[in-house]
Design an enzyme around this catalytic site. Structure first.
Site, PDB file in Angstrom:
ATOM      1  N   ASN A 100       0.818  -1.216   0.000  1.00  0.00           N
ATOM      2  CA  ASN A 100       0.000   0.000   0.000  1.00  0.00           C
ATOM      3  C   ASN A 100       0.851   1.265   0.000  1.00  0.00           C
ATOM      4  O   ASN A 100       0.472   2.272  -0.606  1.00  0.00           O
ATOM      5  CB  ASN A 100      -0.957  -0.006   1.200  1.00  0.00           C
ATOM      6  CG  ASN A 100      -2.065  -1.026   1.026  1.00  0.00           C
ATOM      7  OD1 ASN A 100      -2.694  -1.112  -0.019  1.00  0.00           O
ATOM      8  ND2 ASN A 100      -2.302  -1.826   2.049  1.00  0.00           N
ATOM      9  N   HIS A 184      -5.730  -8.002  -6.208  1.00  0.00           N
ATOM     10  CA  HIS A 184      -5.752  -8.991  -5.132  1.00  0.00           C
ATOM     11  C   HIS A 184      -5.937 -10.401  -5.689  1.00  0.00           C
ATOM     12  O   HIS A 184      -6.617 -10.578  -6.695  1.00  0.00           O
ATOM     13  CB  HIS A 184      -6.881  -8.683  -4.147  1.00  0.00           C
ATOM     14  CG  HIS A 184      -6.704  -7.408  -3.413  1.00  0.00           C
ATOM     15  ND1 HIS A 184      -7.182  -6.204  -3.904  1.00  0.00           N
ATOM     16  CD2 HIS A 184      -6.100  -7.137  -2.221  1.00  0.00           C
ATOM     17  CE1 HIS A 184      -6.878  -5.247  -3.037  1.00  0.00           C
ATOM     18  NE2 HIS A 184      -6.221  -5.775  -2.022  1.00  0.00           N
TER      19      HIS A 184
END
Length: 212
Positions: A100, A184
């Protein structure tokens, strides 16, 4: 006297049973990371920690893998919650953070500083670590990618911890193994991730169990 003796014998058996149970506690692995660890949009049993625990147990290892992943976590957020997220007595931490930060273009120097602090804290608590690395997205540019990609091997060497170079190895860029966000892993993608990292985890757990 006979009744008291019987009570004493029962008490001894109870104590022995509790002692055996305490001694038979499984080795605990804590998966400390972000949404990749947390199991973002996956059903129960499909996430990384669940699949890893199943794979390790299939190898005959008495291991519990705890999910300490939080979706959206940066290394700064991870550092802030590290101490209470990883309990004393943890046998091994899989440290998986930085994706992130990278997606937000956070300075790699800050990412390294945060991961360094986490590794130092875990070392001070005598908790072994396996560092799961990340690779910068190409669109961030060569200079950023070079700086970001180099920090994981550098930290692994500094703290003498095993490094799994790329947590998403074999999954990133493969649409069949990703969710529709193309970021993801889906359940099959997680299975591929577990297959990739399993030898390193198995080696670490086996070595640590032999020392205990």
């Amino acid at each position: 006297m006979a009744f008291k003796h019987l009570v004493f014998v029962f008490a001894l058996f109870a104590f022995a049973a509790v002692a055996r149970q305490a001694g038979a506690q499984p080795f605990t692995v804590v998966g400390f990371g972000d949404s990749l660890m947390a199991g973002y949009r996956l059903a129960p049993g499909e996430g990384f920690t669940d699949q890893l625990e199943k794979a390790l147990r299939a190898k005959g290892l008495d291991v519990t893998v705890v999910n300490a992943g939080v979706s959206g976590d940066t290394t700064s957020a991870g550092l802030a919650r590290l101490d209470w997220s990883v309990p004393d007595g943890t046998g091994l931490v899989i440290l998986e953070l930085g994706a992130n930060d990278m997606l937000r273009g956070v300075d790699p120097a800050l990412v390294e500083q945060n991961l360094d602090a986490m590794l130092a804290r875990l070392k001070a608590r005598n908790i072994p670590v396996l560092l799961a690395g990340m690779v910068a997205a190409p669109n961030l540019g060569h200079a950023y990618g070079e700086a970001f990609d180099a920090l994981y091997p550098r930290l692994a060497q500094k703290y003498s911890v095993p490094l799994y170079p790329f947590f998403l190895d074999g999954v990133a860029g493969n649409a069949a193994l990703e969710l529709d966000d193309a970021m993801h892993p889906n359940a099959a993608g997680v299975r591929r991730m577990v297959e990739g990292i399993l030898p390193a985890i198995e080696k670490a757990v086996t070595a640590l169990q032999s020392k205990s």
